[in-house]
Write an enzyme that holds these catalytic residues in place. Structure first.
Site, mmCIF file in Angstrom:
data_model
loop_
_atom_site.group_PDB
_atom_site.id
_atom_site.type_symbol
_atom_site.label_atom_id
_atom_site.label_comp_id
_atom_site.label_asym_id
_atom_site.label_seq_id
_atom_site.Cartn_x
_atom_site.Cartn_y
_atom_site.Cartn_z
ATOM 1 N N SER A 81 0.705 -1.357 -0.027
ATOM 2 C CA SER A 81 -0.080 0.080 -0.022
ATOM 3 C C SER A 81 0.690 1.264 0.137
ATOM 4 O O SER A 81 1.842 1.195 0.463
ATOM 5 C CB SER A 81 -0.933 0.078 1.178
ATOM 6 O OG SER A 81 -1.559 1.372 1.387
ATOM 7 N N TYR A 91 -2.088 -0.856 10.213
ATOM 8 C CA TYR A 91 -2.065 -1.408 8.644
ATOM 9 C C TYR A 91 -0.747 -0.975 7.979
ATOM 10 O O TYR A 91 -0.075 -1.841 7.277
ATOM 11 C CB TYR A 91 -3.283 -0.567 8.395
ATOM 12 C CG TYR A 91 -3.479 -0.927 6.617
ATOM 13 C CD1 TYR A 91 -4.038 -1.889 6.087
ATOM 14 C CD2 TYR A 91 -2.818 0.217 5.642
ATOM 15 C CE1 TYR A 91 -4.246 -2.173 4.905
ATOM 16 C CE2 TYR A 91 -3.127 -0.014 4.501
ATOM 17 C CZ TYR A 91 -3.931 -1.027 3.935
ATOM 18 O OH TYR A 91 -4.209 -1.334 2.418
#
Length: 275
Positions: A155, A168
């Site tokens: 990401s 995350y």
């Protein structure tokens, strides 16, 4: 002939979103698909996760392209289940060439507000689950002796810090070191390994009330249009969110001959988000 004609791809998180998009595009380009997803609700995810019906839709889409697909329910935290699916797929299709470690979840909270369960589930799925996917699958590519390609979905959050997603970001950043080690270890087998780093993508993991609230804390009950207003400020290009196909097209480059000498890289598709 398609760019991956006759090859076999193992894809996690294939029931919907980016995973389904990858499965359909690779099938269009000639690959057979081994599709994996969980169909039970992930406890810490503040949105509805994939269902059996979602996975069935992926199967339908691939079969409509006259390609073969094996779709199985498996939790990427379960190494034995992943190993069994990989073995079944290789037994059926005779080979494995491409692995897309795509499955993942999102949740959000300030670091000191995270529960231990939230932290553990995030790391177990987004980081450890990727390693288990590779452990279950890559030996089959090695045994095939033809080389292959692995793409791990990371990401932009691995590169750009934002509040409320430290767990995350930590998991996604960990995937980069995992990728680099794998790229070095498996290069003698002509296996290329890369991470891909999307900005916000228009998928169910993003399009939900929890994400809208994160992006628009100034509103009591923000909706999609309110989210888009905030998302428009994130990217340098005038686009609030990318589409799954934008990430799929980059994956296709990485797994085909077009990217035959690309390995150990962090491939960013972020509409200038890192700027």
């Amino acid at each position: 002939m398609g760019r991956v004609e006759g090859k076999v791809a193992f894809i996690t998180g294939a029931a919907r979103g980016q995973g389904r998009s990858h499965a359909i595009k690779l099938a269009e380009e000639g690959a057979d698909i081994i599709a994996v997803d969980i169909v039970d609700q992930v406890e810490s995810a503040p949105y509805a996760t994939a269902t059996a019906e979602d996975l069935a839709e992926t199967v339908k889409a691939v079969e409509a392209l006259d390609r073969r697909i094996i779709a199985r329910t498996a939790d990427i935290r379960d190494l034995a289940a992943l190993t069994a699916v990989a073995q079944e797929g290789v037994a059926e299709f005779g080979r494995l060439d491409i692995v897309l470690a795509n499955a993942g979840i999102s949740s959000m909270a300030p670091l000191l507000d995270l529960t231990e369960d939230q932290w553990n589930e995030m790391i177990d799925i987004n980081l450890s689950g990727a390693w288990k996917t590779l452990k279950a699958t890559v030996p089959h590519i090695i045994d095939g002796g033809r080389g292959g390609s692995v793409v791990i979905t990371s990401s932009l959050a691995a590169m750009v810090a934002n509040g409320n997603n430290g767990h995350y970001s930590a998991a996604k950043a960990g995937l980069v070191s995992l990728m680099k080690t794998a790229a070095k270890e498996w290069a003698p087998h002509n296996i290329r390994v890369n991470t891909i780093h999307p900005t916000t993508v228009q998928t169910p993991m993003i399009l939900n009330d929890a994400t809208y609230a994160l992006f628009r804390p100034d509103l009591e009950k923000p909706g999609y249009d309110d989210f888009i207003v905030a998302a428009n400020t994130l990217n340098a290009l005038p686009v609030p969110v990318t589409e799954p196909i934008d990430i799929t097209n980059a994956v296709l480059y990485l797994v085909t001959e077009d990217g035959r000498y690309v390995t150990g890289t962090t491939h960013v598709v972020d509409a200038g988000g890192a700027l």
